[in-house]
Design a protein around this motif. Structure first.
Motif, short mmCIF file in Angstrom:
data_model
loop_
_atom_site.label_atom_id
_atom_site.label_comp_id
_atom_site.label_asym_id
_atom_site.label_seq_id
_atom_site.Cartn_x
_atom_site.Cartn_y
_atom_site.Cartn_z
N THR A 176 -38.10 -66.27 25.36
CA THR A 176 -38.46 -65.41 24.23
C THR A 176 -38.77 -63.99 24.65
OG1 THR A 176 -39.31 -67.30 23.01
CG2 THR A 176 -40.08 -65.13 22.32
N PHE A 177 -39.50 -63.83 25.74
CA PHE A 177 -39.98 -62.50 26.11
C PHE A 177 -39.05 -61.75 27.06
CE2 PHE A 177 -43.78 -64.72 24.70
CZ PHE A 177 -44.39 -63.76 23.91
N TRP A 178 -38.05 -62.42 27.60
CA TRP A 178 -37.17 -61.73 28.54
C TRP A 178 -35.69 -61.99 28.24
CZ3 TRP A 178 -34.79 -63.52 33.51
CH2 TRP A 178 -34.20 -62.46 34.18
N LEU A 179 -35.29 -63.26 28.22
CA LEU A 179 -33.87 -63.55 28.11
C LEU A 179 -33.29 -63.15 26.75
CD1 LEU A 179 -33.64 -67.00 29.92
CD2 LEU A 179 -32.70 -64.83 30.70
N LEU A 180 -33.92 -63.59 25.66
CA LEU A 180 -33.38 -63.26 24.33
C LEU A 180 -33.30 -61.75 24.10
CD1 LEU A 180 -34.89 -65.99 21.98
CD2 LEU A 180 -32.48 -65.61 22.49
N PRO A 181 -34.33 -60.97 24.45
CA PRO A 181 -34.18 -59.52 24.28
C PRO A 181 -33.11 -58.91 25.17
CG PRO A 181 -36.50 -60.12 24.49
CD PRO A 181 -35.70 -61.33 24.85
N ALA A 182 -32.91 -59.48 26.36
CA ALA A 182 -32.00 -58.88 27.32
C ALA A 182 -30.55 -59.28 27.08
CB ALA A 182 -32.41 -59.26 28.74
#
Length: 1011
Positions: A176-182
């Motif tokens: 949620t905090f790294w992969l999805l935004p990236a």
């Protein structure tokens, strides 16, 4: 043995990565399948049921067949590799499936039940293979390690459960905090697949080093020397007891998880961030419970007795968690009061969310994490063999499925969230007491009596002190920082399947809220309307006014029911289908009574409790107009109704000439996020018109076909509708025109300026970033600024026509544009004819402007004799020009700016004053051929002789003139040349940025200076 232990440790490390990938799948599959099944409660349940059910099948199959295999770690490596391959191909497979389903298969279904059945079946087929394989990993790894470490059952089971759960917790957070935004959903699911393949390669290498074929399966070893023990009735009976116990314990654990998340949503908001933090807190508890067993397994001599006490203490911890939750409102209020509304403040808020979630969940989750290893350990020590690993794991997983279904579809709607958690705790406690009696049925020992009494006391404590205060539940502390709304009166509160819905009065307002967030507020018909009312009424009025034959209309989102009620006030619609995800919302809104009665009583009204995607997909439904009024897009799951894919989907459900009315808020969000949602809409609907209803709510009218819609007089709409329209000041078509911002060209330039990419189902930017902008109290103001900046920006760019001053329309304080127009009229009248009547009217509209008019008139008189008065006069005149010129059309400026009767002839004879009035006159008349030259003449005057605000107004006028002359290159040069001379003025900086973006495009202006 040292080498074996070292290799076993390496396998534990790999199992961390396996758990990491597993939770990524669960998280991202929920996003994917939510796009097909919708975010309704039954769909969410189905996603989890497929995942957990597949894992249960995989564990059960592993328990049957693994005893025959000699190389379980190698088998585990093969399974991980297969999971990874599925992960790599999942996204293109899903896109193809969605396309075929929505465009070909679902429209062919006329029966909704058949369509739902198709969706559920195909969704099951999409993720079941991977789920089955995921379920096989724990039994294979556990049995494989127990074979090579036969005397360390507890250490192996606890260690594997700890490492897998630890990896899962980090997977939930990093997804949620790294992969999805990236990398979005496609990159996230592919990352999980790559991790699985890495794990497979590592496990394969370690399996070769272990020489598994040299080890005898646990069941075989025992069968050779203790056949009677393995086959004994006692062991079989114990197996049945423990399988049922772990199933009930799994059910209770997931009742807790569902209940805790629902309770804490009222404290921290229903966002994707808060959910994943709560989930991670729950899984961390499970992980460290497994670690406890690993560290102490050798000292646990009677695992059944031990797990019996664990079950009872888990029940007590769950019961105590509810009163802890009731205190969390105070903690959240204290946290909100101490944090700044900034990016760093939001990070601290997230950390506080995690900390309080741990405080509520960790004790019971920690004990829950001990149960699975202990149940398995008890059976292994009793001689049941390694098959018991898969049996226990499968039973626990099936219990978890039952717990989720039971909580969401029966317990919460029937007895509420708090009592659902209590029910789960009592299940756990009874299982624990039963296990303790199974071990020693002859007598009741003191420890057993003590924990039984402790559970009874905890139950009473939870029931008495665990009931939350409704005034706290409705306060929305995560938004307002208020712990409770002390002045409010709660009239309705119900825990629905998806949210807790409340209806309350506060002053003269009656509001309906979900999880503490108000979704609509109304006042009595005899009182001044709320700011929400004009939005809901105007959303219904637009298609009634602008569509030639609005017979079939669909409304997404019930809210208060006022939009549906408004539509049914007209005889034009034949059917109004309203789709609402939460039944409790529809039930609660009944308390609005006569204000929304037609929505419930009119036979043309049809209410559907369903998700929008699911509803529209079932059958070939087509509408003349669709009105989309969902909740705020920062609410988890809602942002999926603002994506390009969803708008393409809605377009297929509109008839020729159909219209979409889309609501979008501009508070608690920034221009970039608004831009990405508008970009998604513009990709599918190139013909759009933007309106602002009050000060911060937008309505976008999007049309399938081109051509300007012809407004229908509201007089044709029937008295019932006119009553609603009159109430909020929409008594005539010109009131709609007044609230108009601009057409598609205005929207396109806004998208260019914000550099927005279309919001996509597969790149959930809004749901990931909007919670932060909500916390930071951001506001997207640019679109409104283009109208209220005081200069005729959109008149030149888009031919926006202000409503003439002689059109009799009363102003209303709930509309920014209405107030702007009324103030402009009052200032103009007072400036031209400053008598008692006009000044009294101005004082009623804006008392502080009375002094401004008198000051301007007095300063104008002094201009005749005092050369130094120019700077002060320019400040005052710029203020009044900014209030009037952009708000009224050219004919209303004859006496103010074209031939200013308020300005003494001696003052007008001064060249610099004449130049200023010439520039204002060109802007007031929208004479684009004069704008640039007259404004640059003023800008060439000495910098210190004029106010910065007036100079910036002149720069805007000059830039508009250059655009109208088709000299786009000059716009940037003008801004660069004169922008540096403004000495701190920045009121029009957003306007200038917008004009620069327009100049960078090939978009022509509406008003042209053609030679």
């Amino acid at each position: 043995m040292f080498k074996v232990s070292r290799l076993a440790f390496a396998l534990l490390v790999l199992f961390v990565l396996s758990g990491f990938a597993g939770l990524i799948y669960q998280s991202v599959w929920s996003h994917y399948l939510g796009l097909t099944l919708g975010h309704a409660a039954y769909a969410q349940t189905l996603v989890l049921a497929i995942f957990m059910g597949g894992m249960a099948i995989g564990a059960w199959l592993a328990s049957i067949y693994s005893i025959r295999w000699k190389r379980l770690i190698l088998g585990y490596a093969v399974v991980e590799f297969a999971i990874g391959v599925f992960g790599l191909v999942f996204h293109p497979l899903f896109v193809g499936y969605t396309s075929i389903s929505q465009e070909t298969i679902l429209p062919a279904f006329s029966n909704a039940s058949l369509a739902h059945g198709y969706q559920w079946l195909t969704a099951t087929l999409l993720i079941t293979p991977q789920s089955v394989l995921l379920g096989a990993t724990f039994p294979l790894m556990s049995a494989g390690l127990i074979r090579v470490l036969p005397n360390e059952h507890g250490e192996v089971l606890g260690g594997l459960y700890f490492t897998n759960s630890l990896g899962a917790a980090f997977g939930a957070l990093l997804a949620t905090f790294w992969l999805l935004p990236a990398v979005g959903m496609p990159g996230t699911v592919m990352t999980a697949g790559i991790v699985n393949i890495i794990v497979a390669i590592g496990a394969w290498a370690l399996a070769k080093s272990l020489h598994e074929e040299d080890y005898v399966p646990v069941g075989h070893r025992q069968a050779a020397g203790a056949a009677d023990t393995v086959a004994s009735a006692e062991v079989k009976h114990l197996g049945r007891v423990l399988v049922w116990s772990t199933a009930i314990s799994g059910a209770a654990s997931f009742i807790y998880e569902v209940g805790w998340v629902r309770l804490l949503n009222q404290v921290f908001g229903t966002t994707i961030h808060s959910f994943e933090l709560m989930l991670a807190a729950f899984i961390f508890g499970l992980a460290f419970g497994g670690l406890w067993v690993r560290k102490r397994a050798k000292h646990i001599l009677e695992p059944v007795r031990y797990v019996g006490y664990v079950q009872v203490w888990m029940a007590i911890a769950a019961l105590v968690s509810v009163p802890i939750f009731t205190q969390s409102f105070h903690w959240a209020g204290w946290i909100m009061g101490g944090l700044s509304p900034s990016a760093s403040g939001y990070t601290l808020f997230e950390m506080a969310t995690a900390a309080i979630s741990l405080l509520v969940m960790f004790p019971a989750a920690f004990l829950a994490g001990m149960t699975l290893p202990l149940f398995t350990l008890a059976l292994l020590r009793a001689g049941a063999g390694e098959r018991s690993i898969g049996r226990i794991y499968a039973a626990n997983t099936l219990g978890a499925i039952f717990g989720v279904v039971l909580a969401m579809h029966l317990l919460i709607p029937l007895i509420g969230v708090r009592l659902a958690v209590t029910f789960g705790a009592l299940l756990d406690g009874l299982v624990g007491l039963y296990l303790l009696r199974v071990i020693n049925p002859a007598r009741l020992t003191r420890p057993v009596a003590f924990v039984a009494l402790a559970m009874v006391a905890a139950t009473g404590f939870s029931l008495v002190y665990g009931k939350p205060d409704p005034l706290k539940q409705i306060a929305g502390v995560f938004r307002t920082g208020l712990v409770e709304l002390a002045s409010a009166k709660v009239e309705f509160m119900r825990d629905g399947k998806t949210a807790t819905v409340a209806v309350f009065t506060n002053g003269n307002m009656k509001a309906i809220a979900t999880n503490g967030k108000p979704d609509a507020s109304l006042t009595k018909a005899s009182e001044e309307p709320s700011t929400d009312e004009i939005t809901m009424i105007m959303a219904g009025a637009l298609p009634l006014s602008l569509h030639p034959a609005p017979k079939k209309i669909a409304v997404i989102g019930w809210g208060s029911g006022l939009t549906t009620h408004t539509l049914l006030g007209s005889p034009l619609p034949e059917i109004v289908d309203t789709i609402e995800i939460e039944k409790a919302m529809v039930e609660g809104a009944k308390l609005y009574g006569d204000r929304v009665s037609r929505a419930y009583e009119d036979p043309r009204s049809r209410i559907h409790i369903d998700d929008a995607r699911t509803f529209f997909s079932t059958g070939a439904r087509k509408y003349d107009a669709i009105i989309s009024e969902p909740s705020n897009p920062w609410v988890s799951g809602v942002a999926g109704l603002f994506t390009q894919e969803f708008y393409a989907f809605l377009k297929r459900h509109l008839n020729d000439g159909g219209m979409l009315v889309q609501w979008l808020h501009t508070y608690e969000i920034n221009d970039a996020l608004v831009g990405t949602m508008l970009a998604a809409l513009a990709e599918e609907f190139p013909h759009t018109d933007l309106y602002v209803t009050n000060s911060s709510d937008l309505l976008i009218l999007a049309r399938v076909d081109g051509g300007e819609p012809i407004p229908r007089s509201f007089a044709e709409s029937g008295s019932d509708l006119r009553d609603e329209l009159d109430r909020v000041g929409l008594d005539r078509v010109e009131q709609i025109q007044l609230r108009y911002i601009g057409s598609a060209r205005v929207l396109r330039n806004f998208i260019r300026l914000t550099d927005a990419t279309p919001h996509s189902d597969y790149f959930p930017t809004v749901s990931l970033q909007a919670p932060r902008t909500r916390f930071m109290r951001s506001a997207s103001t640019l679109l409104q600024h283009l109208v209220i900046n005081g200069m005729p920006v959109l008149d030149v760019l888009d031919c926006r026509m202000p409503v003439a001053g002689d059109v009799g329309m009363p102003s209303t304080s709930i509309s920014t544009f209405s107030e702007m127009r009324a103030t402009a009229i009052a200032v103009s009248n007072a400036l031209v004819n400053p008598d008692r009547l006009t000044m009294t009217a101005l004082a009623k509209q804006s008392p502080e402007l009375v002094d401004a008019v008198w000051t301007t008139l007095a300063s104008s008189q002094r201009l005749v004799e005092d050369p130094d008065e120019l700077a002060g006069w320019s400040y005052e005149v710029a203020r009044l020009a900014g209030i009037t010129i952009g708000a009224l059309p050219g004919q209303d400026h004859l006496a103010t700016w074209v031939e200013p009767v308020w300005l003494p002839a001696g003052a007008l004879s001064r060249p610099e004053v004449a130049s200023i009035l010439d520039a204002y006159s060109s802007a007031a008349r929208r004479s684009v051929s004069e704008m640039r030259l007259s404004a640059e003449k003023v800008l060439a005057l000495p910098v210190d002789s004029l106010s910065p605000n007036l100079r910036e107004q002149m720069l805007v006028i000059a830039m508009l003139g250059a655009l109208a002359e088709n000299d786009n290159a000059a716009v940037a040069k003008l801004d660069e040349k004169w922008g540096a001379t403004l000495k701190g003025a920045g009121q029009h900086r957003p306007t200038r940025s917008y004009l620069l973006a327009w100049a960078d495009s090939d978009e022509p202006t509406c008003l042209r200076d053609d030679p």
